[in-house]
Design an enzyme around this catalytic site. Structure first.
Site, PDB file in Angstrom:
ATOM      1  CG  ASP A  21       5.324  -3.647  -1.008  1.00 41.40           C
ATOM      2  OD1 ASP A  21       5.459  -3.625  -2.252  1.00 41.40           O
ATOM      3  OD2 ASP A  21       4.338  -3.146  -0.430  1.00 41.40           O
ATOM      4  CG  HIS A  38      11.173  -4.063  -9.805  1.00 44.39           C
ATOM      5  ND1 HIS A  38      10.480  -4.205  -8.632  1.00 44.39           N
ATOM      6  CD2 HIS A  38      10.242  -3.757 -10.752  1.00 44.39           C
ATOM      7  CE1 HIS A  38       9.179  -3.981  -8.858  1.00 44.39           C
ATOM      8  NE2 HIS A  38       9.019  -3.705 -10.135  1.00 44.39           N
ATOM      9  CG  LEU A 130      20.499 -18.803   3.838  1.00 44.86           C
ATOM     10  CD1 LEU A 130      19.881 -18.364   5.157  1.00 44.86           C
ATOM     11  CD2 LEU A 130      20.912 -17.560   3.047  1.00 44.86           C
TER      12      LEU A 130
HETATM   13  C1  IPE Z   1       3.481  -8.297  -2.337  1.00 41.23           C
HETATM   14  O1  IPE Z   1       3.654  -6.986  -2.724  1.00 41.23           O
HETATM   15  C2  IPE Z   1       4.174  -9.226  -3.300  1.00 41.23           C
HETATM   16  C3  IPE Z   1       5.629  -9.184  -3.290  1.00 41.23           C
HETATM   17  C4  IPE Z   1       6.392  -8.477  -2.487  1.00 41.23           C
HETATM   18  C5  IPE Z   1       6.268 -10.047  -4.263  1.00 41.23           C
HETATM   19  P1  IPE Z   1       2.552  -6.217  -3.596  1.00 41.23           P
HETATM   20  O2  IPE Z   1       3.061  -4.846  -3.778  1.00 41.23           O
HETATM   21  O3  IPE Z   1       2.236  -6.985  -4.805  1.00 41.23           O
HETATM   22  O4  IPE Z   1       1.296  -6.241  -2.611  1.00 41.23           O
HETATM   23  P2  IPE Z   1       0.043  -5.269  -2.547  1.00 41.23           P
HETATM   24  O5  IPE Z   1      -0.523  -5.204  -3.922  1.00 41.23           O
HETATM   25  O6  IPE Z   1       0.519  -3.951  -2.083  1.00 41.23           O
HETATM   26  O7  IPE Z   1      -0.855  -5.895  -1.546  1.00 41.23           O
HETATM   27  C1  IPE Z   2       7.756  -5.139  -4.516  1.00 44.92           C
HETATM   28  O1  IPE Z   2       7.754  -3.788  -4.826  1.00 44.92           O
HETATM   29  C2  IPE Z   2       8.262  -5.988  -5.653  1.00 44.92           C
HETATM   30  C3  IPE Z   2       7.231  -6.814  -6.287  1.00 44.92           C
HETATM   31  C4  IPE Z   2       5.984  -6.867  -5.931  1.00 44.92           C
HETATM   32  C5  IPE Z   2       7.656  -7.646  -7.390  1.00 44.92           C
HETATM   33  P1  IPE Z   2       6.544  -3.105  -5.587  1.00 44.92           P
HETATM   34  O2  IPE Z   2       6.808  -3.159  -7.034  1.00 44.92           O
HETATM   35  O3  IPE Z   2       5.247  -3.648  -5.140  1.00 44.92           O
HETATM   36  O4  IPE Z   2       6.706  -1.606  -5.068  1.00 44.92           O
HETATM   37  P2  IPE Z   2       5.546  -0.591  -4.673  1.00 44.92           P
HETATM   38  O5  IPE Z   2       4.705  -1.262  -3.634  1.00 44.92           O
HETATM   39  O6  IPE Z   2       4.788  -0.304  -5.930  1.00 44.92           O
HETATM   40  O7  IPE Z   2       6.273   0.588  -4.137  1.00 44.92           O
HETATM   41 MG    MG Z   3       3.976  -3.154  -3.623  1.00 44.08          MG
END
Ligand code: IPE
Ligand code: IPE
Ligand code: MG
Length: 248
Positions: A21, A38, A130
Site C-alpha cells: 500500500d 503504481h 519460490l
Molecule cells: C489494500 O489497499 C489493497 C491492496 C494493496 C491491493 P487499499 O489501499 O485498497 O486499502 P484501503 O482502502 O486503504 O483499506
Molecule cells: C496500493 O496503493 C495499490 C493498490 C491498491 C492497487 P494505493 O493505490 O492504495 O496507494 P494509496 O493508499 O492511495 O497511497
Molecule cells: Mg491504499
C-alpha cells in the site's frame, strides 16, 4: 550491521504475505499521477522477488488488487490491469524458477489480461523455488463466502454431514488450500488494517506495519520485518513458560 546480516537463516518464515500500500500517496507527494506510483511499485516488486529468493522465503502472497479496488475510477482500474499485463514476464519467472499462483475472483478480470496470467500459471507450475501467490480481485469475505457455498453444496448432496464440518475442511475450501498459513504479514504505507486480506489464514500470523510507502520499500525493509518476526514469541494461546519448555 544490516538487518539482512542479522537474520537467523534457520528461522526464515516459509510464507510471507504483503499488503502493498501507498503507491498513490507516494506519487501525490511528488506531484505525480497515481499511475506513476503504481509503475514504481511494480519495479519494487521485481526486486523483492529476487530478494525473497535470496533470503529463502518459499511463499510470497501479494495483495495486488482487492475486490473493493474495482470501485476506483475506471481509468485507474484500467491502468492497473494494463500494468499487470505489461509486467507479467514469464521469462523472469522461469529464470528464477518461480511458480505463479493466482487467488481471487478472476472472472471479473478482463480476458486479455487473464489469458496472459493463465499462461504464466500453466508454464511455471513445475517450479518450486519460490511460489508467488498473486491476490487478484481478491477479498477474504468473498473467499469465505465462496467456501461456505462449496461446503453447503456438499452437505446438500449428502457428501458430508453438517456436524462433520471442521476447520480443516474450511481451510481446504479456501483458495489458499495449497499453502500453509502465513507466519508473517507486512503492510506498507502506514495504515494499521487488514483491508479484507487473508482474514481466516491470519488467525495466528504475526503482523508488521511499516510507514514506508510501497514504492520506497526494499529488501532491507523486508529483512527488518523478518528480523522483528524472529524476535517475537509466538505463543498460540500458551503461556510463555510452556513455549520455553517446548523449545528445550
Ligand atoms: C489494500 O489497499 C489493497 C491492496 C494493496 C491491493 P487499499 O489501499 O485498497 O486499502 P484501503 O482502502 O486503504 O483499506
Ligand atoms: C496500493 O496503493 C495499490 C493498490 C491498491 C492497487 P494505493 O493505490 O492504495 O496507494 P494509496 O493508499 O492511495 O497511497
Ligand atoms: Mg491504499
Amino acid at each position: 550491521m544490516t538487518y539482512q546480516e542479522r537474520l537467523d537463516k534457520d528461522r526464515i518464515p516459509n510464507h510471507v504475505a504483503i499488503i502493498m500500500d501507498g503507491n498513490g500517496r507516494w506519487a501525490k507527494e511528488r506531484g505525480l499521477e497515481r499511475t506513476a506510483g503504481h509503475a514504481k511499485g511494480v519495479e519494487v516488486l521485481r526486486n523483492l522477488l529476487l530478494g525473497g529468493i535470496k533470503i529463502g522465503i518459499r511463499y510470497l502472497t501479494l495483495y495486488t488488487f482487492s475486490t473493493e479496488n474495482w470501485n476506483r475510477p475506471d481509468e485507474e482500474v484500467y491502468n492497473l490491469m494494463q500494468l499487470l499485463f505489461d509486467n507479467l514476464e514469464e521469462e523472469m519467472f522461469i529464470r528464477n524458477e518461480t511458480r505463479l499462483h493466482v487467488i481471487g475472483d478472476t472472472s471479473k478480470i478482463p480476458s486479455w489480461v487473464m489469458e496472459k496470467v493463465n499462461h504464466c500459471v500453466e508454464n511455471t507450475k513445475h517450479f518450486d523455488r519460490l511460489h508467488l501467490v498473486m491476490a487478484l480481485s481478491y477479498s477474504s469475505r468473498w473467499e469465505i463466502t465462496d467456501a461456505v457455498r462449496t461446503i453447503s453444496k456438499k452437505v446438500a448432496n449428502g457428501e458430508i454431514k453438517a456436524e462433520d464440518i471442521n476447520e480443516d475442511m474450511i481451510s481446504q475450501a479456501l483458495s489458499t488450500n495449497f499453502v500453509a498459513d502465513p507466519e508473517l504479514m507486512i503492510r506498507t504505507g502506514g495504515e494499521i488494517r487488514l483491508s479484507n486480506f487473508l482474514l481466516w489464514q491470519s488467525a495466528y500470523t504475526e503482523l508488521y506495519f511499516s510507514d514506508t510507502y510501497w514504492p520506497d520499500f526494499n529488501l532491507e525493509e523486508l529483512c527488518k520485518a523478518v528480523y522483528y518476526y524472529q524476535h517475537r514469541e509466538r505463543r498460540f494461546g500458551l503461556t510463555g513458560e510452556q513455549v520455553e519448555q517446548s523449545i528445550k
